[in-house]
Write an enzyme that holds these catalytic residues in place. Structure first.
Site, PDB file in Angstrom:
ATOM      1  N   ASP A  46     -49.009 -86.282 -51.618  1.00 28.29           N
ATOM      2  CA  ASP A  46     -50.459 -86.356 -51.722  1.00 28.29           C
ATOM      3  C   ASP A  46     -51.290 -85.286 -51.032  1.00 28.29           C
ATOM      4  OD1 ASP A  46     -50.302 -87.036 -49.190  1.00 28.29           O
ATOM      5  OD2 ASP A  46     -51.545 -89.080 -49.443  1.00 28.29           O
ATOM      6  N   SER A  47     -50.516 -84.148 -50.463  1.00 28.69           N
ATOM      7  CA  SER A  47     -50.960 -82.847 -50.082  1.00 28.69           C
ATOM      8  C   SER A  47     -51.442 -82.179 -51.012  1.00 28.69           C
ATOM      9  CB  SER A  47     -49.824 -82.223 -49.052  1.00 28.69           C
ATOM     10  OG  SER A  47     -48.538 -82.159 -49.867  1.00 28.69           O
ATOM     11  N   ASP A  85     -45.830 -89.824 -53.472  1.00 30.00           N
ATOM     12  CA  ASP A  85     -46.559 -90.360 -52.384  1.00 30.00           C
ATOM     13  C   ASP A  85     -47.466 -91.550 -53.150  1.00 30.00           C
ATOM     14  OD1 ASP A  85     -46.203 -89.669 -49.799  1.00 30.00           O
ATOM     15  OD2 ASP A  85     -47.295 -87.840 -50.145  1.00 30.00           O
ATOM     16  N   LYS A 113     -43.236 -93.026 -51.415  1.00 30.46           N
ATOM     17  CA  LYS A 113     -43.201 -92.988 -50.165  1.00 30.46           C
ATOM     18  C   LYS A 113     -44.791 -93.602 -49.701  1.00 30.46           C
ATOM     19  CE  LYS A 113     -44.275 -88.542 -47.776  1.00 30.46           C
ATOM     20  NZ  LYS A 113     -45.515 -89.117 -47.103  1.00 30.46           N
ATOM     21  N   GLU A 115     -47.430 -94.578 -45.989  1.00 32.38           N
ATOM     22  CA  GLU A 115     -47.732 -94.057 -44.644  1.00 32.38           C
ATOM     23  C   GLU A 115     -47.790 -95.415 -43.854  1.00 32.38           C
ATOM     24  OE1 GLU A 115     -50.921 -91.365 -44.405  1.00 32.38           O
ATOM     25  OE2 GLU A 115     -50.064 -89.726 -45.535  1.00 32.38           O
ATOM     26  N   GLU A 182     -43.862 -87.082 -38.976  1.00 28.59           N
ATOM     27  CA  GLU A 182     -44.630 -86.083 -38.957  1.00 28.59           C
ATOM     28  C   GLU A 182     -45.476 -86.045 -37.387  1.00 28.59           C
ATOM     29  OE1 GLU A 182     -47.397 -85.493 -42.459  1.00 28.59           O
ATOM     30  OE2 GLU A 182     -48.266 -83.933 -41.602  1.00 28.59           O
TER      31      GLU A 182
END
Ligand code: KIV
Length: 263
Positions: A46-47, A85, A113, A115, A182
């Site tokens: 999602d960057s 993501d 993925k 978080e 991260e």
């Protein structure tokens, strides 16, 4: 191109044998190029909100954005494991997490993925139980930037260390095949790496992780307005692009002048 299709099991088995290289991809040519270079894990991160769409952070990324980019990347049919993501607020409950993970899989992702650790363990378990491979993400969590107020290194004190170790345990127990760390202090990243049986893939978390992941734009220098401190770009893509465009502009402007002079 990697010679054989990479699966979550391939990535898991690389722990302790081979450093796992991972990079972000957001479209068809990028995915084809990085797959042909032999990168075994490609992440539609999602960057993309920042480096492709110009948002200030990842909290603006929606499921529609993710599906659009995942389907473009999937058209490259990479041998690499294509992971995607789950974006901000798309996995608030186990039921919502499964619905949205399935949307990413239908768009062409092979794993997803998200978080978080203990907080999202029920969501991870629901995703894995629905047959979708899951990659964890701990440490500095970009989707929590608004609450955190900045990109801060994690694991600097005992309470952060114990939280990270407990979260890593929860992510593995819920069924993840790998874990991204991260901006975790190298000492704590190393402790998680040795205490877990799934591979850790670090970003700004030292060299002791089982693998390393970067945002491809940072590695290639194609997003020059911000480069994280821990990245040494291998290429100055923005300089090359500016030079190529300036050279082309110069050539057509000179041609036009000479056309006019001759006309
Ligand atoms: O979105 C992303 O690119 C990521 C990587 C930085 C790990 O999550």
């Amino acid at each position: 191109m990697s010679s054989k299709k990479i699966t979550p099991e391939t990535i898991r088995k690389m722990k302790g044998l081979q450093c796992i290289a991972a990079l972000t991809v957001y479209d068809y040519p990028m995915t084809r190029l990085l797959d042909e270079a032999g990168v075994p894990l490609l992440l539609v991160g999602d960057s993309l909100g920042m480096v492709m769409l110009g948002f200030p952070d990842t909290t603006h990324v929606t499921m529609d954005h993710m599906e659009h980019h995942v389907s473009a990347a999937a058209r490259a049919h990479p041998n690499a494991l294509l992971t995607a993501d789950l974006p901000y607020h798309s996995y608030e409950t186990p039921a919502q997490a499964v619905i949205n993970a399935k949307r990413l899989i239908n768009a062409g992702a092979e794993a997803v993925k998200a978080e978080g650790g203990r907080r999202i363990a029920p969501q991870i378990k629901a995703i894995v139980d629905s047959g979708i491979p899951f990659c964890g993400h701990l440490g500095m969590l970009p989707q929590s930037i608004l609450e955190e107020g900045g990109y801060k290194i994690k694991g600097r004190n005992e309470s952060e260390r114990t939280d990270l170790l407990a979260d890593a345990e929860a992510v593995e127990s819920a069924g993840a095949f790998a874990l991204i760390l991260e901006l975790v202090t190298p000492a704590v990243a190393s402790e998680i790496t040795t205490s877990r049986s799934i591979p850790t893939i670090g970003i700004g978390s030292g060299v002791e992780c089982d693998g390393q992941i970067l945002v491809t734009h940072d590695l290639l220098g194609t997003f020059p307005w911000f480069t994280p401190k821990f990245v040494k770009p291998r290429m100055l893509g923005s300089v090359l692009m500016r030079e190529a465009v300036a050279g082309w502009l110069d050539s057509i402007q000179n041609t036009k002048l000479s056309c006019k002079k001759n006309g």
